[in-house]
Write a protein that holds these residues in place. Structure first.
Motif, PDB file in Angstrom:
ATOM      1  N   ASP A   1       0.821  -1.206   0.000  1.00 21.41           N
ATOM      2  CA  ASP A   1       0.000   0.000   0.000  1.00 21.41           C
ATOM      3  C   ASP A   1       0.858   1.260   0.000  1.00 21.41           C
ATOM      4  O   ASP A   1       0.344   2.359   0.184  1.00 21.41           O
ATOM      5  N   GLY A   2       2.156   1.088  -0.171  1.00 21.82           N
ATOM      6  CA  GLY A   2       3.058   2.228  -0.214  1.00 21.82           C
ATOM      7  C   GLY A   2       4.388   1.891   0.437  1.00 21.82           C
ATOM      8  O   GLY A   2       4.720   0.713   0.644  1.00 21.82           O
ATOM      9  N   ALA A   3       5.135   2.954   0.754  1.00 24.42           N
ATOM     10  CA  ALA A   3       6.457   2.785   1.359  1.00 24.42           C
ATOM     11  C   ALA A   3       6.680   3.832   2.435  1.00 24.42           C
ATOM     12  O   ALA A   3       6.137   4.937   2.386  1.00 24.42           O
ATOM     13  N   TRP A   4       7.513   3.475   3.395  1.00 24.27           N
ATOM     14  CA  TRP A   4       7.871   4.357   4.513  1.00 24.27           C
ATOM     15  C   TRP A   4       9.383   4.338   4.646  1.00 24.27           C
ATOM     16  O   TRP A   4       9.997   3.277   4.652  1.00 24.27           O
ATOM     17  N   TRP A   5       9.988   5.525   4.772  1.00 27.80           N
ATOM     18  CA  TRP A   5      11.433   5.660   4.912  1.00 27.80           C
ATOM     19  C   TRP A   5      11.731   6.319   6.251  1.00 27.80           C
ATOM     20  O   TRP A   5      11.812   7.546   6.345  1.00 27.80           O
TER      21      TRP A   5
ATOM     22  N   ALA B   1      10.891  -9.186   6.250  1.00 25.08           N
ATOM     23  CA  ALA B   1      11.730  -8.276   7.037  1.00 25.08           C
ATOM     24  C   ALA B   1      11.648  -6.834   6.549  1.00 25.08           C
ATOM     25  O   ALA B   1      11.903  -5.910   7.314  1.00 25.08           O
ATOM     26  N   ASP B   2      11.271  -6.615   5.299  1.00 28.55           N
ATOM     27  CA  ASP B   2      11.218  -5.273   4.726  1.00 28.55           C
ATOM     28  C   ASP B   2       9.798  -4.711   4.691  1.00 28.55           C
ATOM     29  O   ASP B   2       9.515  -3.795   3.931  1.00 28.55           O
ATOM     30  N   LYS B   3       8.917  -5.267   5.510  1.00 26.99           N
ATOM     31  CA  LYS B   3       7.519  -4.838   5.484  1.00 26.99           C
ATOM     32  C   LYS B   3       7.025  -4.503   6.892  1.00 26.99           C
ATOM     33  O   LYS B   3       7.411  -5.128   7.864  1.00 26.99           O
ATOM     34  N   LEU B   4       6.161  -3.515   6.957  1.00 24.17           N
ATOM     35  CA  LEU B   4       5.484  -3.106   8.182  1.00 24.17           C
ATOM     36  C   LEU B   4       3.988  -3.273   7.923  1.00 24.17           C
ATOM     37  O   LEU B   4       3.501  -2.866   6.867  1.00 24.17           O
ATOM     38  N   ILE B   5       3.284  -3.899   8.845  1.00 24.54           N
ATOM     39  CA  ILE B   5       1.835  -4.083   8.707  1.00 24.54           C
ATOM     40  C   ILE B   5       1.141  -3.198   9.725  1.00 24.54           C
ATOM     41  O   ILE B   5       1.476  -3.226  10.917  1.00 24.54           O
ATOM     42  N   LEU B   6       0.182  -2.414   9.241  1.00 27.01           N
ATOM     43  CA  LEU B   6      -0.602  -1.521  10.092  1.00 27.01           C
ATOM     44  C   LEU B   6      -2.043  -2.015  10.115  1.00 27.01           C
ATOM     45  O   LEU B   6      -2.590  -2.364   9.064  1.00 27.01           O
ATOM     46  N   LEU B   7      -2.651  -2.019  11.288  1.00 23.81           N
ATOM     47  CA  LEU B   7      -4.036  -2.461  11.436  1.00 23.81           C
ATOM     48  C   LEU B   7      -4.850  -1.368  12.109  1.00 23.81           C
ATOM     49  O   LEU B   7      -4.394  -0.759  13.086  1.00 23.81           O
TER      50      LEU B   7
ATOM     51  N   LEU C   1       6.216  -1.044   2.519  1.00 25.71           N
ATOM     52  CA  LEU C   1       7.626  -1.354   2.367  1.00 25.71           C
ATOM     53  C   LEU C   1       8.380  -0.443   3.328  1.00 25.71           C
ATOM     54  O   LEU C   1       8.102   0.752   3.396  1.00 25.71           O
ATOM     55  N   VAL C   2       9.318  -0.999   4.089  1.00 23.15           N
ATOM     56  CA  VAL C   2      10.145  -0.187   4.981  1.00 23.15           C
ATOM     57  C   VAL C   2      11.523  -0.050   4.326  1.00 23.15           C
ATOM     58  O   VAL C   2      12.232  -1.034   4.142  1.00 23.15           O
ATOM     59  N   ILE C   3      11.857   1.170   3.976  1.00 19.05           N
ATOM     60  CA  ILE C   3      13.148   1.458   3.357  1.00 19.05           C
ATOM     61  C   ILE C   3      14.142   1.733   4.477  1.00 19.05           C
ATOM     62  O   ILE C   3      13.881   2.571   5.337  1.00 19.05           O
ATOM     63  N   PRO C   4      15.278   1.042   4.512  1.00 16.45           N
ATOM     64  CA  PRO C   4      16.241   1.249   5.596  1.00 16.45           C
ATOM     65  C   PRO C   4      16.663   2.718   5.704  1.00 16.45           C
ATOM     66  O   PRO C   4      16.829   3.395   4.686  1.00 16.45           O
TER      67      PRO C   4
ATOM     68  N   VAL D   1       2.464  -6.529  -8.260  1.00 17.67           N
ATOM     69  CA  VAL D   1       2.562  -7.857  -7.664  1.00 17.67           C
ATOM     70  C   VAL D   1       3.913  -8.065  -6.970  1.00 17.67           C
ATOM     71  O   VAL D   1       4.185  -9.148  -6.460  1.00 17.67           O
ATOM     72  N   LEU D   2       4.761  -7.034  -6.956  1.00 13.77           N
ATOM     73  CA  LEU D   2       6.071  -7.151  -6.336  1.00 13.77           C
ATOM     74  C   LEU D   2       5.966  -7.003  -4.814  1.00 13.77           C
ATOM     75  O   LEU D   2       5.352  -6.063  -4.323  1.00 13.77           O
ATOM     76  N   THR D   3       6.570  -7.934  -4.108  1.00 14.17           N
ATOM     77  CA  THR D   3       6.565  -7.887  -2.646  1.00 14.17           C
ATOM     78  C   THR D   3       7.675  -6.964  -2.154  1.00 14.17           C
ATOM     79  O   THR D   3       8.550  -6.546  -2.924  1.00 14.17           O
ATOM     80  N   ALA D   4       7.668  -6.693  -0.862  1.00 17.67           N
ATOM     81  CA  ALA D   4       8.697  -5.841  -0.264  1.00 17.67           C
ATOM     82  C   ALA D   4      10.084  -6.445  -0.461  1.00 17.67           C
ATOM     83  O   ALA D   4      11.032  -5.750  -0.832  1.00 17.67           O
TER      84      ALA D   4
END
Length: 191
Positions: free
Chosen positions: A34-38, A96-102, A112-115, A136-139
């Motif tokens: 659903d997007g990316a966070w840095w 490991a490169d993903k954050l799930i928000l509920l 996607l969590v960008i280091p 369709v690309l995963t984190a």
């Protein structure tokens, strides 16, 4: 004498700076992300409040977050956000490169969590790729692709520097210039 440097962003500063975020536009196309966070640091307690505040309007009240502990040195169980408690969980099975928000009764979002140490150009590519509707690309795949792209750029630069430092000369198998041009001799015999 030994000194320790703390390279994480101060918590007061992190609360004042908005989250670096890229969200997928609202469409009927469902994708893997659903997007990316840095984030600016690997301190979840400092980084989650600005993220949740930025998502309040488009997504509603986020109540839970899950991460993979591989990328975070400390995973707090609870984080204070605007006078309430945000519950944080971790799962080693989660990408490991993903954050799930509920959000209670609203839904789930995967980012996607960008280091934090990622170069700005690479982060921009990742943020754009993660925000493509219906992707369709995963984190993990996005991060692996960026690693290959980044390595390719570094290898090309290294090859160019090597070429320039050798004067563009052909090298012998022993690493010495052969004194011959790298171009084939002209057909007319002139050199």
């Amino acid at each position: 004498m030994t000194s320790t440097l703390d390279r994480t962003a101060p918590r007061d500063l992190a609360a004042e700076v908005p989250a670096r975020l890229s969200l997928t536009p609202k469409t009927a196309l469902a994708g893997q992300l659903d997007g990316a966070w840095w984030p600016r640091s690997r301190d979840l307690e400092a980084e989650l409040p600005p993220l949740v505040a930025a998502l309040q309007e488009p997504w509603g009240r986020v109540t839970r977050v899950t991460v993979n502990p591989t990328r975070w040195p400390v995973v707090p169980r609870r984080v204070a956000v605007d006078g309430r408690v945000l519950h944080v969980g971790w799962f080693a099975e989660q990408d490991a490169d993903k954050l799930i928000l509920l959000a209670y009764a609203v839904g789930r979002w995967d980012l996607l969590v960008i280091p934090p140490e990622t170069e700005p150009a690479a982060a921009a590519r990742l943020m754009a790729a993660a925000a493509i509707p219906g992707s369709v690309l995963t984190a993990g795949v996005l991060m692996a692709n960026e690693t290959v792209i980044g390595r390719g750029i570094r290898d090309a630069r290294r090859q160019e520097v090597t070429w320039e430092s050798e004067g563009g000369a052909r090298m012998s198998p022993f690493g010495n210039p052969t004194g011959r041009s790298t171009f084939p001799p002209p057909a007319n015999g002139w050199r």
